[in-house]
Scaffold this motif. Structure first.
Motif: not given
Length: 159
Positions: A131-152
């Motif tokens: 139940g621990e957060v191992a990764y977090s990414w939050v964008s203030d720009d709604p037009g930016v997608e996450p880094d999918y490679d980083e998530i994987e």
């Protein structure tokens, strides 16, 4: 907003998975962790559709790592089921219709010029089996997608 190493806020919400059932994060940790929670502002919008379809395109990689992916938005579970169907999404979408999860995760944003308030910032949290957060990414720009490679890679680090 939970950071890496923090306990992920637990929640119970409707899950759109072709049907509608109850989803409780803590109940899913044992069987489905790591869990990727991909928050998005709204179904049937350009970048959100692209993001969810990109997760779908990469779902085999997450499945190979025994990870579960869920999208999360304020849309109703009925809207989310239609969104899933129209885009061929094989993973479930969590309805935060009452904005409780967005508040608990501290990721609320507004599109004031459009009269839209209290939607989720585009963000991704990977929650491990404890139940621990191992990764977090939050964008203030709604037009930016996450880094999918980083998530994987974050999920792979938990394997």
């Amino acid at each position: 907003m939970p950071e890496t190493g923090d306990a992920a806020p637990d929640f119970t919400a409707p899950l759109a998975n072709g049907d509608i059932e109850e989803f409780t994060l803590s109940d899913r940790l044992g069987d489905e962790a790591p869990i990727v929670l991909a928050f998005f502002p709204g179904a049937f919008t350009g970048v959100c559709t692209t993001e969810m379809c990109t997760f779908q395109d990469r779902i085999a990689a997450f499945n190979d790592l025994d990870a579960s992916v869920y999208g999360v938005s304020r849309d109703s579970p009925f809207t989310l089921n239609e969104f899933r169907e129209q885009n061929g999404l094989e993973f479930g979408l969590i309805s935060d219709y009452n904005k409780e999860i967005i508040d608990d995760y501290g990721i609320e944003m507004d599109f004031a010029d459009l009269g839209v308030y209290g939607v989720a910032k585009r963000s991704v949290f990977v929650v491990d089996g404890d139940g621990e957060v191992a990764y977090s990414w939050v964008s203030d720009d709604p037009g930016v997608e996450p880094d999918y490679d980083e998530i994987e890679a974050a999920v792979e680090d938990l394997a």
